[in-house]
Design an enzyme around this catalytic site. Structure first.
Site, PDB file in Angstrom:
ATOM      1  N   TYR A  52       0.841  -1.202   0.000  1.00 56.87           N
ATOM      2  CA  TYR A  52       0.000   0.000   0.000  1.00 56.87           C
ATOM      3  C   TYR A  52       0.878   1.255   0.000  1.00 56.87           C
ATOM      4  O   TYR A  52       1.627   1.505   0.949  1.00 56.87           O
ATOM      5  CB  TYR A  52      -0.918   0.036   1.224  1.00 56.87           C
ATOM      6  CG  TYR A  52      -1.916  -1.095   1.307  1.00 56.87           C
ATOM      7  CD1 TYR A  52      -2.267  -1.850   0.195  1.00 56.87           C
ATOM      8  CD2 TYR A  52      -2.523  -1.415   2.519  1.00 56.87           C
ATOM      9  CE1 TYR A  52      -3.190  -2.884   0.284  1.00 56.87           C
ATOM     10  CE2 TYR A  52      -3.448  -2.442   2.623  1.00 56.87           C
ATOM     11  CZ  TYR A  52      -3.773  -3.177   1.503  1.00 56.87           C
ATOM     12  OH  TYR A  52      -4.683  -4.202   1.609  1.00 56.87           O
ATOM     13  N   PRO A 196     -16.180  -4.386   2.893  1.00 61.13           N
ATOM     14  CA  PRO A 196     -17.515  -4.852   3.282  1.00 61.13           C
ATOM     15  C   PRO A 196     -18.626  -3.910   2.822  1.00 61.13           C
ATOM     16  O   PRO A 196     -19.809  -4.262   2.905  1.00 61.13           O
ATOM     17  CB  PRO A 196     -17.435  -4.904   4.803  1.00 61.13           C
ATOM     18  CG  PRO A 196     -16.435  -3.852   5.161  1.00 61.13           C
ATOM     19  CD  PRO A 196     -15.401  -3.928   4.067  1.00 61.13           C
TER      20      PRO A 196
END
Length: 318
Positions: A52, A196
């Site tokens: 990242y 999610p």
């Protein structure tokens, strides 16, 4: 609190990727404030990875938790750090990657260390064996896999206990429910769903591709493509109607559904803003009955488009 194997964490974690890449321009001040607020609210699991921001995200998280390390269950991942993002899992690389992550994070151990994607050219036994040596050395406390198949999880778990599997799981990504989720439940492995909220789509805040920055990774995802966007918006509209009955947002309802998939499930919605963090944390307190869960699932019967382009989809479920 919930359990990922023998690791106890808050019932919701924080995905930190977007603070350094993929979702528009970063803002370190806002990101650090969000991490601090997360800790204040009892969010203990912070999730990052060496890939990242090419290491910048680990450095940011390391700076943010300085002085508060004891409040954090620190998770990071290795295995996609090569320039071409080819999965790697050879023993020498595992150890090299762990030392590099420890340095960037500024800590003496990693609480939960994941293989980011399974290396198809290296037996999982070799990879997990090297990870287990890191546990023996005290550099790592618990082991995890990401986007691994049920068969790979079983083989890995036979070498050393796997505490958590990180995979995409939401109302519009339910692939793991067929084999992977039952395997994790059987073996006592926790599940850490990333995205999610469908990479933000299920919140309803993205109303068109034009809302996304030019460098936002979602512009390259099939589900955000123009031909699929309108069809997927119908899911959000249905969620909004249900959410209005409970006085919550569509995103909170979608996130609450993930929380209700089991006491071993700890979602890690990502954000770099305190406002959205607080909204997400509140979703963990929503109680849904069986009728509500069925209605929420009925709102998302089918999703238009794959979750990744083919070149990224091939990296999953090895």
């Amino acid at each position: 609190m919930r359990s990922l194997g023998e690791l106890r964490v808050g019932n919701q974690g924080l995905g930190c990727m977007g603070m350094s890449q993929s979702y528009g321009t970063g803002d370190e001040v806002a990101s650090v404030a969000t991490i601090h607020r997360a800790l204040d609210l009892g969010v203990t699991l912070l999730d990052t990875a060496d890939v990242y921001g090419a290491g910048a995200n680990e450095e940011l998280v390391g700076r943010a938790i300085k002085g508060r390390r004891d409040e954090v269950v620190l998770a990071t991942k290795f295995g996609l750090g090569d320039p071409d993002r080819r999965p790697r899992g050879d023993a020498a690389y595992v150890k090299q990657a762990a030392d590099a992550s420890l340095g960037r994070l500024g800590v003496d151990h990693i609480d939960l260390y994941y293989q980011h994607r399974v290396d198809p050219d290296v037996p999982i036994e070799e990879t997990v064996g090297a990870m287990a040596e890191l546990v023996a050395e005290g550099k790592v406390r618990h082991l995890g896999l990401s986007e691994a198949s049920a068969a790979t999880i079983r083989r890995a778990h036979a070498v050393h206990p796997i505490s958590a599997l990180q995979s995409e799981w939401s109302l519009w990504t339910r692939d793991i429910e067929a084999e992977v989720a039952p395997t994790c439940r059987e073996l006592g492995i926790g599940i850490v769903p990333f995205s999610p909220l469908g990479r933000g789509f299920l919140t309803g805040r993205v109303t068109s591709v034009a809302d996304l920055a030019e460098d936002d990774m979602r512009r390259g995802l099939p589900r955000f493509a123009e031909e699929n966007f309108a069809r997927n918006t119908a899911i959000v509209d249905a969620l909004r109607a249900l959410a209005a009955e409970r006085g919550v947002t569509a995103g909170q309802l979608a996130l609450a559904w993930v929380h209700h998939q089991g006491e071993h499930v700890v979602p890690i919605p990502g954000t770099k803003r305190v406002k959205y963090l607080e909204e997400n944390v509140a979703a963990a307190e929503l109680e849904l009955d069986a009728d509500e869960l069925r209605a929420i699932e009925a709102a998302a019967p089918a999703v238009a488009g794959d979750r990744y382009p083919p070149e990224f989809l091939r990296l999953s479920n090895k």
